[in-house]
Design an enzyme around this catalytic site. Structure first.
Site, short mmCIF file in Angstrom:
data_model
loop_
_atom_site.label_atom_id
_atom_site.label_comp_id
_atom_site.label_asym_id
_atom_site.label_seq_id
_atom_site.Cartn_x
_atom_site.Cartn_y
_atom_site.Cartn_z
N TYR A 125 3.08 4.70 0.66
CA TYR A 125 3.82 5.24 1.80
C TYR A 125 2.89 6.11 2.63
O TYR A 125 2.16 6.95 2.09
CB TYR A 125 5.00 6.08 1.33
CG TYR A 125 6.08 5.31 0.59
CD1 TYR A 125 6.89 4.40 1.25
CD2 TYR A 125 6.29 5.52 -0.78
CE1 TYR A 125 7.88 3.70 0.58
CE2 TYR A 125 7.28 4.83 -1.46
CZ TYR A 125 8.07 3.92 -0.78
OH TYR A 125 9.06 3.24 -1.45
N PHE A 152 6.18 1.73 -4.69
CA PHE A 152 7.59 1.92 -4.33
C PHE A 152 8.13 3.31 -4.69
O PHE A 152 9.17 3.70 -4.18
CB PHE A 152 8.49 0.84 -4.94
CG PHE A 152 8.19 -0.53 -4.45
CD1 PHE A 152 8.58 -0.93 -3.17
CD2 PHE A 152 7.51 -1.45 -5.24
CE1 PHE A 152 8.29 -2.21 -2.70
CE2 PHE A 152 7.23 -2.74 -4.78
CZ PHE A 152 7.62 -3.12 -3.51
N ASP A 210 0.85 -1.18 0.00
CA ASP A 210 0.00 0.00 0.00
C ASP A 210 0.90 1.24 0.00
O ASP A 210 2.12 1.11 0.14
CB ASP A 210 -1.01 0.00 1.16
CG ASP A 210 -0.36 0.00 2.54
OD1 ASP A 210 0.88 -0.23 2.63
OD2 ASP A 210 -1.06 0.21 3.53
#
Length: 244
Positions: free
Chosen positions: A72, A83, A70
């Protein structure tokens, strides 16, 4: 009569909108829930304009699927691509720094200037979080909103195409989606998190292996090169204690 694409109020490529038309009621329900959370004072991440960014580029162009978890949970970091972080973010989240360490070792390219992975998306790499939103400061907080129905439909649409595809699954959560991939070539390893990267992520060569699998299917390889540091973009190798 309007088509499903014309009826879609959320920004996404037309072929994605068509493929995901059957799960648009789920997206509408999630959107209503997120609006209520924002109205109650919750800071929902990423920003609304980035929420479906993974689907802004055409479904037809996807060659590689990389699954995250999920977004940040730190405000200003997530940009709707698994990412990836906004190019202003420094130091980098630890998982992303580990991805870049393996990227350098695998490809020979220099450590990237920023954590913005938009160049990969433009190369046909779908950087997909199975859960597309999160409350600020609360990892995993939106796991019960129903995102998995929507993203499972996206993965199923990818696999249904008669075109080359390679999937990269880092860690057990991503590997839980492997049954959806059918005969798609899959590269698996430990997650790039600092808790597991030394247990099989480092040395796994996901980038060059993906290209080998693509060319084996008659497709062009991905150009994985990301912008390298310059005087205006110093090395971002330092880290934050966050995972992707």
């Amino acid at each position: 009569m309007k088509t499903a694409v014309e009826q879609t109020p959320w920004p996404m490529a037309p072929d994605w909108a068509e493929a995901l038309a059957p799960v648009m009621p789920r997206l509408q329900k999630i959107d209503t829930d997120l609006s209520a959370r924002r109205a109650a004072g919750e800071q929902v991440l990423p920003a609304p304009e980035h929420l479906l960014r993974a689907f802004h580029l055409p479904l037809a162009d996807v060659r590689v699927l990389i699954l995250g978890q999920d977004p940040y949970p730190t405000p200003g970091h997530s940009i709707g691509l698994a990412f990836a972080v906004d190019e202003s973010v420094t130091p980098l989240p630890r998982s992303l720094k580990n991805i870049f360490t393996e990227y350098c070792q695998d490809t020979g390219y220099p450590f990237p200037a920023t954590g913005n992975l938009s160049a990969w998306a433009e190369q046909g790499v779908l950087l997909l979080n199975p859960i597309l939103s999160v409350a600020a400061g609360d990892t995993g907080s939106h796991r019960k909103l129903g995102w998995q129905e929507f993203t499972t439909a996206a993965i199923t649409a990818l696999v249904a195409r008669p075109t080359p595809l390679v999937s990269i699954l880092w860690g057990r959560q991503a590997q839980g989606f492997e049954p959806l991939l059918g005969t798609t070539p899959v590269i698996t390893s430990a997650h790039p998190s600092p808790l597991s990267a030394r247990r099989g992520f480092f040395g796994s060569r996901p980038f060059t292996r993906a290209n080998e699998l693509l060319t084996g299917q008659g497709a062009d390889p991905v150009d994985w090169r990301l912008p390298a540091p310059t005087d205006d973009h110093p090395d971002t190798g330092a880290t934050l204690p966050l995972s992707g």
